[in-house]
Design an enzyme around this catalytic site. Structure first.
Site, PDB file in Angstrom:
ATOM      1  N   ARG A 285       0.868  -1.174   0.000  1.00  0.00           N
ATOM      2  CA  ARG A 285       0.000   0.000   0.000  1.00  0.00           C
ATOM      3  C   ARG A 285       0.906   1.226   0.000  1.00  0.00           C
ATOM      4  O   ARG A 285       1.528   1.530   1.014  1.00  0.00           O
ATOM      5  CB  ARG A 285      -0.864  -0.049   1.270  1.00  0.00           C
ATOM      6  CG  ARG A 285      -2.015   0.904   1.292  1.00  0.00           C
ATOM      7  CD  ARG A 285      -2.623   0.933   2.686  1.00  0.00           C
ATOM      8  NE  ARG A 285      -1.771   1.675   3.588  1.00  0.00           N
ATOM      9  CZ  ARG A 285      -1.596   1.403   4.869  1.00  0.00           C
ATOM     10  NH1 ARG A 285      -2.205   0.393   5.421  1.00  0.00           N
ATOM     11  NH2 ARG A 285      -0.803   2.150   5.605  1.00  0.00           N
ATOM     12  N   HIS A 289      -3.563   4.160   4.912  1.00  0.00           N
ATOM     13  CA  HIS A 289      -4.652   3.182   5.016  1.00  0.00           C
ATOM     14  C   HIS A 289      -5.950   3.807   4.519  1.00  0.00           C
ATOM     15  O   HIS A 289      -6.660   3.240   3.692  1.00  0.00           O
ATOM     16  CB  HIS A 289      -4.798   2.722   6.458  1.00  0.00           C
ATOM     17  CG  HIS A 289      -6.047   1.930   6.710  1.00  0.00           C
ATOM     18  ND1 HIS A 289      -6.228   0.664   6.210  1.00  0.00           N
ATOM     19  CD2 HIS A 289      -7.188   2.242   7.361  1.00  0.00           C
ATOM     20  CE1 HIS A 289      -7.428   0.224   6.570  1.00  0.00           C
ATOM     21  NE2 HIS A 289      -8.027   1.174   7.257  1.00  0.00           N
ATOM     22  N   TYR A 298       4.443   5.082  11.186  1.00  0.00           N
ATOM     23  CA  TYR A 298       4.745   3.685  11.513  1.00  0.00           C
ATOM     24  C   TYR A 298       5.574   2.959  10.466  1.00  0.00           C
ATOM     25  O   TYR A 298       5.821   1.782  10.598  1.00  0.00           O
ATOM     26  CB  TYR A 298       3.463   2.892  11.809  1.00  0.00           C
ATOM     27  CG  TYR A 298       2.399   2.985  10.732  1.00  0.00           C
ATOM     28  CD1 TYR A 298       2.476   2.202   9.588  1.00  0.00           C
ATOM     29  CD2 TYR A 298       1.334   3.863  10.869  1.00  0.00           C
ATOM     30  CE1 TYR A 298       1.519   2.294   8.608  1.00  0.00           C
ATOM     31  CE2 TYR A 298       0.364   3.972   9.883  1.00  0.00           C
ATOM     32  CZ  TYR A 298       0.457   3.178   8.758  1.00  0.00           C
ATOM     33  OH  TYR A 298      -0.494   3.269   7.788  1.00  0.00           O
TER      34      TYR A 298
END
Lengths: 391, 487
Positions: A285, A289, A298
């Site tokens: 990805r 998100h 992160y």
């Protein structure tokens, strides 16, 4: 394992193991187009199945066009969210090949069960790309007819659609619509995070023991929101299938050709009565998100960069150029079409009418209900109590 | 249709109410394209770039970088047809030259404001939540304000209906009705039985400072309802209750009894460093309680010497010396984890965590291992003085290799300190107290302290960490003997 792998390119491009005994291990990845745009004639899956594709030049160009369109429309939706025109958007950036490859592998009679990120599959099913934008703008509930397009409504609940798909696929068997080339199959889309859900594991059990004509298509984009894959599993995801009693295969999810080949084979096996299978499309990805997420919190930039080198569109373009299947005029024309359609999409989103509040009572029951009628009347009286109301 | 379009800050993440302008990527006068990134905004959820909603020329930027802006507030004005010549009346008068200041109210009124679509009209949907906000599933929820309510038809004139609370006869400060502390969850009635009330009602009572035990419930089975609590709270306010001290003690809080402190500067840096360290370096902490009576006496003797007369000598000096000597015996603790290698340092830049008005800062004494005890004392004192006066330079704070945090000055015994990023060990030095201690076979009152050593377990194993801590303890237990034995 890739047969005819030129100079070991495939192997060297594989993602590095993320931990000693971690999930990634050293995966056997089905790949037919390397990140450099080199074609591989055929690839063998872990169970010995040989995968290959045989496309015409026109079909290759068509896949490229799909990939570019899907990415551009997705980028436009992300921009619209940033501009306050959508409440939320889940971008598919980086996962175009897995979606277009599998989406184009579906036959017209096959039924797809998407998550909320399958804009690419939706596009391949011939659904107007405006449809999900109405949902994320909050002006309708989705809007397309799942039966007409053989594409279920977006499911927001993580993994729930795998059970719906399992039930649907069991129904196909009960209707006797398997066993021939015209047989039907279903495909359930989900992500790596969903594999930790009970629903998905239950779906595996049911699909397995009922031999349901169902393909579990897991887009492993490496993150369950912020949770990295190695904290979700000790074995490569595709290997889980063995424990449930059906085949599993890991495909390069950034390779549209391999994604197509693997999905087409799995669906055809299902429609011929060979039961379910699991495809793990190994991808990344590239974006957040959803628009509510900040991936820089992160994951590190170098990881994102390493995946940029494996971009699903760049490799198809390189292949088309090397093989002289497409020229500069074609690429310019595709870009122009994408630009035009994204502007068109924007205009249509901005002109979407806001639904009247009272319409929330519509479509609850097919033939209405007295209780609902009462509520509607009360609500109308309430709305009329405001000054300047048209009611 | 105006050609000037104003862009309002949208809700960027499902129920957010504000965002901070981090950086403008365009300036007034710039020609911009559709979807060109124009501004970077940080919300509670993410820092994001906002793409331009229209192509054109930037006409005005309403908020400078660093300001926090509420959702729905205009942040930029874009001239969507700059080629069409100068602007007509209101806008041009407000903008005499090229570089535009914040526009006047008139010029703002003249431009077309993009409707804040997708925003739920406040007061219509969702019940009021504490703090004047509307309850939503995600986020803090939009604030409800009386001014935004749509006027209702009927007897009440629109103006009176829209008028906010001050029109009511008795203004009721929310913080005032503190009658008695609520015995949360265990409230009993005057007759001794348990009070019946639902959890949200108990919460409300706690928030309003109403003692459930003093109320008589009007709900089913005598349970206390929301109305009962609210009635008690407003009734209490009407009465002559001396609440001035309560009110003043919370005077800096707003009506919602919450204070919002922007996270910036040292606080922000500290937060970033601590979370980075806590979640990347696997820490372990070990403790050692030491009888430091001898060391304290040694300090006294040091203070008594003429050449040390005007030097401030604190127990921290001995701890620093102990650490430096122990590092010589275990050089591995003075190192940095660098991914695929460990960097062991021959020099000790000894950090001292200092609480200042700006917050926590950790200046360090450069190459402290080479200093004499006197030089070390002077350096430590200088370091602390500079820190307290807020003049510590970035150079003083960078390059630390090992740190001491003197939590004892706050009167606590010890702690589990978090490693400063890039360091592998940090020592917490607790308060020195007189405690009963077995000394030469008898329980005596002795000066005792507790040391807490956190270390990066990737580099330092339990054995090494323990030996290091033990050596520091040995030095503090008997400095003279340790000096003789080790140097």
């Amino acid at each position: 394992m890739a047969k005819g792998d030129p100079g070991g390119t495939t192997r060297s491009r594989r993602p590095a193991p993320r931990s000693k005994k971690g999930a990634a291990g050293n995966p056997e990845l089905v790949q037919l187009l390397t990140p450099d745009g080199e074609r591989i004639d055929s690839a063998t899956g872990p169970d010995g199945t040989e995968y290959r594709v045989d496309f015409t030049d026109e079909e290759y160009r068509g896949l490229y066009r799909d990939l570019v369109m899907v990415r551009k429309l997705d980028a436009e939706a992300t921009a619209l969210q940033r501009q306050g025109e959508l409440g939320l958007w889940a971008s598919l950036l980086g996962q175009e090949a897995a979606q277009v490859g599998s989406g184009r592998a579906l036959r017209s009679q096959d039924m797809a069960f998407p998550t909320y990120r399958e804009h690419g599959v939706l596009y391949c099913r011939g659904i107007d790309p405006i449809m999900p934008l109405g949902l994320f703008r909050g002006v309708d509930q989705g809007g397309w007819d799942p039966n007409e397009f053989k594409f279920n409504m977006y499911t927001i609940v993580i993994g729930a659609q795998t059970l719906h798909a399992t039930g649907y696929a069991m129904g196909i068997t009960m209707d006797g619509k398997i066993g021939t080339d015209d047989g039907e199959a279903a495909i359930a889309y989900f992500g790596d995070g969903a594999t930790s859900q009970g629903d998905v594991n239950e779906a595996f059990v049911w699909a397995s023991v009922f031999n349901a004509p169902l393909v579990f298509f897991c887009q492993n984009n490496q993150y369950a929101i912020s949770e990295p894959l190695e904290r979700q599993t000790r074995v490569p995801l595709y290997q889980r299938a063995a424990g449930f009693g059906f085949p599993g295969v890991r495909v390069d999810g950034n390779d549209v050709l391999a994604s197509y080949a693997v999905t087409r084979t799995a669906l055809d096996n299902s429609r011929h009565g060979q039961g379910p299978s699991l495809i793990e499309a190994y991808t990344y990805r590239m974006g957040a998100h959803t628009t509510s997420d900040d991936p820089t919190r992160y994951r590190i930039a170098s990881e994102v960069e390493s995946w940029q080198a494996k971009d699903p569109i760049t490799r198809v373009k390189a292949f088309l150029e090397k093989q002289q299947i497409a020229d500069a005029a074609f690429f310019a024309e595709v870009d122009e079409q994408a630009r035009r359609e994204s502007v068109h999409l924007r205009e249509r989103v901005l002109n979407m009418p806001n639904p009247e509040p009272v319409t929330m009572f519509d479509n609850v029951y097919p033939n209405g209900s007295p209780l609902l009628d009462e509520q509607r009347a009360t609500f109308n009286r309430y709305m009329e109590s405001f000054e300047g109301s048209a009611h | 249709m105006s050609r000037i379009k104003t862009f309002n800050l949208p809700d960027l993440g499902e129920g957010l109410t504000e965002g901070e302008i981090l950086a403008w990527l365009v300036k007034v006068g710039d020609t911009i394209e559709l979807n060109q990134p124009i501004v970077e905004v940080e919300t509670a959820k993410a820092a994001v770039e906002i793409p331009a909603k229209w192509a054109g020329q930037v006409q005005a930027i309403h908020h400078p970088e660093g300001t926090t802006v509420e959702v729905g507030t205009p942040i930029i004005a874009i001239d969507t047809d700059p080629g069409a010549g100068p602007l007509e009346a209101p806008s041009t008068t407000a903008t005499p030259s090229g570089d535009l200041p914040t526009p006047s109210a008139a010029s703002l009124a003249a431009v077309e404001v993009a409707p804040a679509e997708g925003m739920v009209e406040p007061g219509l949907i969702g019940g009021a939540a504490p703090g004047g906000r509307t309850a939503v599933l995600v986020g803090y929820g939009p604030r409800t304000t009386a001014a935004k309510r749509r006027p209702r038809k009927g007897a009440v004139p629109a103006q009176a209906a829209a008028a906010p609370a001050p029109a009511a006869p008795a203004p009721q400060p929310v913080v005032a009705p503190v009658v008695a502390p609520a015995r949360d969850g265990q409230a009993a009635t005057a007759t001794g039985g348990l009070v019946l009330a639902k959890p949200p009602v108990r919460k409300l009572a706690k928030d309003l400072g109403v003692d459930l035990g003093t109320l008589t419930g009007s709900g089913p089975l005598g349970s206390i309802t929301r109305e009962d609590v609210q009635q008690a709270a407003s009734g209490a306010v009407a009465g002559p209750i001396a609440t001035s001290s309560v009110t003043t003690s919370v005077a800096s809080f707003g009506a919602d009894r919450e204070q919002r402190i922007p996270v910036k500067g040292v606080r922000k840096l500290t937060a970033e460093n601590m979370s980075r360290s806590a979640f990347t370096a696997p820490h372990v902490t070990e403790f050692l309680t030491v009888d430091v009576t001898r060391a304290m006496k040694a300090l006294d003797r040091l203070r008594a010497r003429r050449e040390w007369r005007d030097v401030r000598v604190s127990p921290l000096l001995l701890v620093a010396k102990a650490v430096l000597l122990a590092v010589k015996r275990h050089p591995m603790v003075n190192s940095t984890w660098a991914g695929d290698e460990i960097v062991v340092k021959d020099y000790v830049n000894l950090g001292i965590a200092a609480a200042t008005e700006r917050g926590l800062i950790v200046p360090n004494v450069k190459d402290a291992g080479r200093l004499s005890l006197r030089e070390l004392a002077d350096s430590l004192n200088g370091l602390v003085q500079t820190a307290k006066s807020g003049r510590t330079s970035p150079a003083d704070m960078s390059g630390g290799t090992l740190t001491i945090t003197n939590v004892g000055v706050f009167g606590v015994d010890t702690g589990t300190p978090i490693l400063p990023p890039g360091e592998s060990a940090i020592l917490a030095f607790g308060a020195v107290r007189e405690m009963p201690w077995v000394h030469k076979g008898k329980v005596r009152a002795r000066q005792v302290t507790t040391l807490g050593l956190s270390f990066d377990h990737r580099i330092i194993d339990g054995e090494l960490g323990s030996k290091f801590l033990r050596d520091i303890g040995d030095f503090l237990a008997d400095p003279e003997a340790a000096l003789l034995a080790w140097t």
